[in-house]
Write an enzyme that holds these catalytic residues in place. Structure first.
Site, PDB file in Angstrom:
ATOM      1  N   TYR A  25       0.821  -1.213   0.000  1.00  0.00           N
ATOM      2  CA  TYR A  25       0.000   0.000   0.000  1.00  0.00           C
ATOM      3  C   TYR A  25       0.856   1.264   0.000  1.00  0.00           C
ATOM      4  O   TYR A  25       0.318   2.370   0.029  1.00  0.00           O
ATOM      5  CB  TYR A  25      -0.925   0.017   1.221  1.00  0.00           C
ATOM      6  N   LYS A  49       4.003 -14.445   5.245  1.00  0.00           N
ATOM      7  CA  LYS A  49       4.307 -15.429   4.201  1.00  0.00           C
ATOM      8  C   LYS A  49       5.829 -15.478   4.076  1.00  0.00           C
ATOM      9  O   LYS A  49       6.410 -15.301   3.004  1.00  0.00           O
ATOM     10  CB  LYS A  49       3.624 -14.986   2.893  1.00  0.00           C
ATOM     11  N   ASP A 105      -1.871 -18.240   4.340  1.00  0.00           N
ATOM     12  CA  ASP A 105      -2.852 -19.137   3.694  1.00  0.00           C
ATOM     13  C   ASP A 105      -3.402 -20.137   4.705  1.00  0.00           C
ATOM     14  O   ASP A 105      -4.615 -20.374   4.777  1.00  0.00           O
ATOM     15  CB  ASP A 105      -2.261 -19.833   2.453  1.00  0.00           C
ATOM     16  N   ASP A 165      -5.795  -6.446   5.486  1.00  0.00           N
ATOM     17  CA  ASP A 165      -7.001  -5.998   4.789  1.00  0.00           C
ATOM     18  C   ASP A 165      -7.872  -7.203   4.435  1.00  0.00           C
ATOM     19  O   ASP A 165      -9.080  -7.246   4.700  1.00  0.00           O
ATOM     20  CB  ASP A 165      -6.560  -5.250   3.516  1.00  0.00           C
TER      21      ASP A 165
END
Ligand code: NAD
Length: 340
Positions: A124, A171, A205, A229
């Site tokens: 972002y 991740k 995930d 988000d």
């Protein structure tokens, strides 16, 4: 003395939700002086920019803002006002509680999760460019300073709100440097809370699957901007949808309170949208301003009205309009104060 609060009604359903929310907040008996300012599509017409300087100036002085959703064009068009506002005011922490409500149909009945999302960097940061005509690059920024700051915010929130565990989500198995740094920063801060707040981490995930299957295993989650988000919308879905999901953007100097949902343009002006998320964002604002009892009273009134099922909006299976739902909360608050 009345508290001056910057009010950004926003786009789409924003103005009607802002009207409902300010009315409900006024009924708490705490004096407010609302200072409305335009941002988003409305401001383009009047100021030639979606985020006029006067919006930032207005929030900097009372240091508290209440904001409706603002439309962001997809693909081209102006840069997100929401992201611009968070970056310009240093609102580094995005707090999104997701709590089940009686009367709101959802897969689970007893969810009580808090999402703490880093609000200023990651993908972002808005650094992207074309590489020739047929490739595009977006740059993901993760810094130790911002990651440690958000991790500390999550642990402090846990300590101050009787929570027991913080889970860092990342991740880092694939993005070994950027997400690796985020995870390392969370681990560094966790040491300061050893013995008081449990700490663990999950790959994003796997986290999504676990939240759908076993949400009760989790408490406070801390995430970089993008995963935060996405996972906060997932959690909003777990407790009954965007209409009931509040949020807060908190910095060292200022704070802006807003629902998780967007401007839902198809419902604009129809008096159908659910103001619960924005009203509960107002309750987060009361808590931030040092009015915990009034915040609890407001949250209880909203929960009771929804649980009774006599005044609920379309998304919760009812047919009550935005304004009438707010009327029901105002009545409940004023009746309760008269009885005290
Ligand atoms: P959205 O949240 O506006 O709407 C998705 C769907 O959720 C709606 O069609 C509606 O069915 C439901 N919904 C949302 N809010 C509701 C409410 N209060 N009551 C009842 N139902 C509600 O998401 P979107 O359609 O992806 O985005 C629309 C615009 O909002 C986009 O321009 C997007 O960029 C912007 N947006 C702004 C913010 C923000 O201001 N913080 C956040 C998210 C999206």
């Amino acid at each position: 003395m009345a508290h001056r609060i910057t009010l950004i009604p926003g786009d789409g359903i924003g103005p009607e939700l802002a009207e409902a929310t300010t009315r409900v907040l006024d009924a708490t008996g705490i004096g407010f002086e609302w200072e409305p300012v335009e941002a988003g599509e409305a401001a383009i017409a009047t100021h030639g920019t979606p985020l006029p300087d006067e919006v930032l100036e207005s929030i900097r002085s009372p240091q508290v803002g209440l904001k409706g959703p603002i439309t962001t064009p997809v693909g081209g068009g102006f840069r997100s006002v929401n992201v611009g506002l968070r970056q310009a005011l240093g609102l580094y922490a995005n707090l999104r509680p997701a709590r089940s409500m009686v009367g709101v149909e959802s897969r689970y009945e007893d969810i009580d999760l808090v999402i703490v999302r880093e609000n200023t960097e990651d993908l972002y940061a808005g650094i992207e460019h074309m590489v020739g005509r047929d490739a595009a690059e977006s740059i993901k920024i993760i810094t130790r300073e911002a990651s440690e700051r958000i991790a500390r915010f999550a642990f402090e929130y846990a300590v101050n709100n009787g929570r027991h565990k913080v889970t860092a989500v990342h991740k880092a198995n694939i993005m070994k440097l950027s997400d690796g740094l985020f995870l390392e920063s969370c681990r560094t801060i966790a040491v300061d809370y050893d013995g008081r707040i449990e700490f663990e981490d999950r790959i994003v995930d796997n986290m999504c699957m676990q939240l759908v299957q076993k949400p009760d295993l989790y408490d406070v989650l801390v995430l970089p901007n993008l995963y935060g988000d996405i996972v906060s919308d997932l959690c909003a879905g777990l407790v009954g949808g965007l209409g009931v999901a509040p949020g807060a953007n908190i910095g060292t100097e200022a704070a802006v309170f807003e629902p998780v949902h967007g401007s839902a343009p198809k419902y604009a002006g129809l008096d159908r949208a659910n103001p619960t998320a924005m009203i509960l964002s107002g309750a987060l604002m009361l808590r931030h301003m040092g009015y915990p009892d009034e915040a609890t009273r407001l949250e209880t009134a909203v929960r009771d009205i929804i649980a009774e099922g006599t005044a609920t909006t379309y998304d919760l299976g009812g047919s009550t309009g935005t304004a009438a739902f707010a009327d029901a909360i105002v009545d409940r608050l004023t009746t309760a104060s008269a009885a005290r």
